[in-house]
Design an enzyme around this catalytic site. Structure first.
Site, PDB file in Angstrom:
ATOM      1  N   GLN A   1       0.770  -1.348   0.013  1.00  0.00           N
ATOM      2  CA  GLN A   1       0.034  -0.068  -0.005  1.00  0.00           C
ATOM      3  C   GLN A   1       0.770   1.267  -0.157  1.00  0.00           C
ATOM      4  OE1 GLN A   1      -2.644  -1.780   3.386  1.00  0.00           O
ATOM      5  NE2 GLN A   1      -4.079  -0.307   2.125  1.00  0.00           N
TER       6      GLN A   1
ATOM      7  N   HIS B   1       0.633  -9.332   4.465  1.00  0.00           N
ATOM      8  CA  HIS B   1      -0.653  -8.334   4.538  1.00  0.00           C
ATOM      9  C   HIS B   1      -0.970  -8.643   3.099  1.00  0.00           C
ATOM     10  CE1 HIS B   1      -2.521  -4.657   6.463  1.00  0.00           C
ATOM     11  NE2 HIS B   1      -3.056  -4.856   5.355  1.00  0.00           N
TER      12      HIS B   1
ATOM     13  N   ASN C   1      -2.437 -10.734   8.507  1.00  0.00           N
ATOM     14  CA  ASN C   1      -3.212  -9.727   8.660  1.00  0.00           C
ATOM     15  C   ASN C   1      -4.595 -10.261   8.046  1.00  0.00           C
ATOM     16  OD1 ASN C   1      -3.939  -6.795   8.968  1.00  0.00           O
ATOM     17  ND2 ASN C   1      -4.518  -6.896   6.911  1.00  0.00           N
ATOM     18  N   GLU C   2      -5.546  -9.986   8.949  1.00  0.00           N
ATOM     19  CA  GLU C   2      -7.168 -10.303   8.715  1.00  0.00           C
ATOM     20  C   GLU C   2      -7.366 -11.388   7.569  1.00  0.00           C
ATOM     21  OE1 GLU C   2      -8.410  -6.362   7.184  1.00  0.00           O
ATOM     22  OE2 GLU C   2      -8.178  -5.440   9.161  1.00  0.00           O
TER      23      GLU C   2
HETATM   24  C1  BGC Z   1      -6.516  -3.609   5.783  1.00  0.00           C
HETATM   25  C2  BGC Z   1      -5.839  -2.272   5.330  1.00  0.00           C
HETATM   26  C3  BGC Z   1      -6.998  -1.684   4.691  1.00  0.00           C
HETATM   27  C4  BGC Z   1      -7.847  -1.077   5.654  1.00  0.00           C
HETATM   28  C5  BGC Z   1      -8.936  -0.050   5.264  1.00  0.00           C
HETATM   29  C6  BGC Z   1      -8.057  -3.329   6.539  1.00  0.00           C
HETATM   30  O1  BGC Z   1      -9.026  -4.139   6.311  1.00  0.00           O
HETATM   31  O2  BGC Z   1      -5.755  -4.117   6.851  1.00  0.00           O
HETATM   32  O3  BGC Z   1      -4.756  -2.944   4.356  1.00  0.00           O
HETATM   33  O4  BGC Z   1      -6.374  -0.467   3.910  1.00  0.00           O
HETATM   34  O5  BGC Z   1      -8.653  -2.041   6.351  1.00  0.00           O
HETATM   35  O6  BGC Z   1      -9.851  -0.614   4.416  1.00  0.00           O
END
Ligand code: BGC
Length: 393
Positions: free
Chosen positions: A29, A120, A164-165
């Site tokens: 990003q 990520h 991540n997530e």
């Molecule tokens: C993610 C980020 C994303 C942010 C805003 C999260 O789900 O980890 O990469 O930019 O939310 O949408």
């Protein structure tokens, strides 16, 4: 807002000593110049926005960390780009390890405690071409990458995050068709969720075997499913809370030294959000109470909690300051009610590439002019600075 009502006039709400304050980013990003992963490939095929040089954070990390320091931060979360470290299967690039060593040392030199995300969302081309996390042996391949990085860099940072997530990666990539590989298939979605659980457990064990001093966790993306006052809504919210917020953590129990909580969404069930609720540029409701509820909801795991993302797209910076005071206030109340929250990392330090949305959403404490790459500190970042420096609201 309840936080505001709960605060008596003149009362100072202090945070525990050593509380961490900062912001988060992720490699693809912000870094720029990444061409060897599935997102870059999707952009080449016209299926995702081009990312190009992004914020050029790869070469400007030192001056960006100067800004973070100037903003009173004492922590920072970033991610390591897997496709840089392992550009071909089993071939590791020591030069890129040295790049991230320099990143870690630059943080340390400025008094910023690093939180390192090992993965990520973006997958090296060779990994995604083999079917990503759905290919046999993916968990071991991922664990090998994670332990390689921690073997080289483990002494430079205490906090490491494998994934991540997982919910968002699986949901957007395999159910909603928004992220590579753009699938819409319930079975693949459920399979990839299980594969990510296996990958986390394998990586957790491999990392700990490599360096037992580090703390390992994930970043979970939790949603506040907020039911109307009726049995059906409560049942549905309870199910969603279990499935979306807790299933991954429960199935990987024992493999979390801490929990990273990322939070963005309030999801009313069987009722509507307040009509006049403030919203971000992306239409996401601003609702601090949700972060309170979700933080308290993690107490059951009995490990420290760090808010590793919370933020909003707000190009004109009209809501960000009150967002920050509201959400930080919610964290304070959660701590008072027994949640062991030890840090708040705002998303994001810089405006950045917002995945399928491209560059238009502006999440940064610091604005980026993409034509000149000039950084401009937003006024709300100074509000956050005041809180961070006082360690109090
Ligand atoms: C993610 C980020 C994303 C942010 C805003 C999260 O789900 O980890 O990469 O930019 O939310 O949408």
């Amino acid at each position: 807002m309840e936080e505001v009502e709960n605060k008596k006039i003149g009362e100072v709400r202090s945070f525990p000593e050593g509380f961490l304050w900062g912001a988060s980013t992720a490699s693809f990003q912000v870094e720029g110049g990444i061409s060897n992963n599935d997102w870059a490939e999707a952009a080449r095929q016209g299926k995702a926005p081009l990312c190009g040089r992004a914020c050029d954070h790869y070469s400007r990390f030192e001056s960006d960390f100067d800004i973070a320091k100037d903003l009173g931060h004492n922590a920072h979360r970033f991610s390591i780009e897997w496709s840089r470290i392992e550009p071909e299967e089993g071939k590791f690039d020591e030069k890129e390890i040295e790049h991230y060593r320099a990143v870690l040392r630059a943080l340390k030199a400025r008094g910023l405690t690093p939180f390192v995300t090992l993965w990520h969302f973006t997958q090296p081309m060779w990994f995604s071409e083999r079917g990503g996390f759905l290919h046999a042996g993916a968990a071991q391949v991922f664990a090998r990458y994670c332990s390689f990085v921690v073997d080289r860099l483990g002494s430079e940072a205490e906090f490491w995050m494998t994934i991540n997530e997982p919910q968002v990666f699986a949901g957007d990539g395999y159910l909603k068709g928004k992220f590579p590989p753009f699938a819409r298939n319930l079975i693949s979605y459920l399979r990839v969720l299980s594969a990510l659980m296996k990958a986390h457990v394998a990586a957790y064990r491999a990392i700990k075997a490599t360096n037992s001093n580090v703390q390992v966790g994930i970043a979970t993306h939790n949603i506040d499913f907020d039911p109307a006052e009726n049995v059906l809504a409560r049942y549905l919210a309870g199910f969603l809370d279990w499935f979306w917020n807790h299933r991954f953590l429960l199935k990987t129990k024992g493999c979390h030294d801490f929990i990273g909580l990322n939070h963005y969404f309030h999801h009313p069930i069987g009722k509507r959000a307040a009509k006049d609720a403030p919203r971000s540029d992306m239409g996401w409701e601003i609702h601090p109470e949700s972060l309170y509820r979700l933080s308290v909801g993690l107490v059951r795991y009995n490990v420290p909690i760090y808010i590793t993302e919370s933020g909003l797209a707000d190009s004109k910076d009209v809501h960000r300051a009150s967002y920050i005071t509201g959400y930080v206030g919610a964290v304070h109340r959660a701590i008072t009610d027994g949640a062991d929250v030890r840090g708040y990392l705002h998303w994001s330090l810089l405006d950045n590439y917002e995945w399928a949305e491209g560059f238009w959403p502006r999440f940064g404490l610091v604005a980026i002019d993409y034509a000149t790459l000039t950084r401009t500190v937003r006024a709300s970042a100074r509000v956050f600075e005041t809180i961070a420096r006082a360690n109090a609201l």
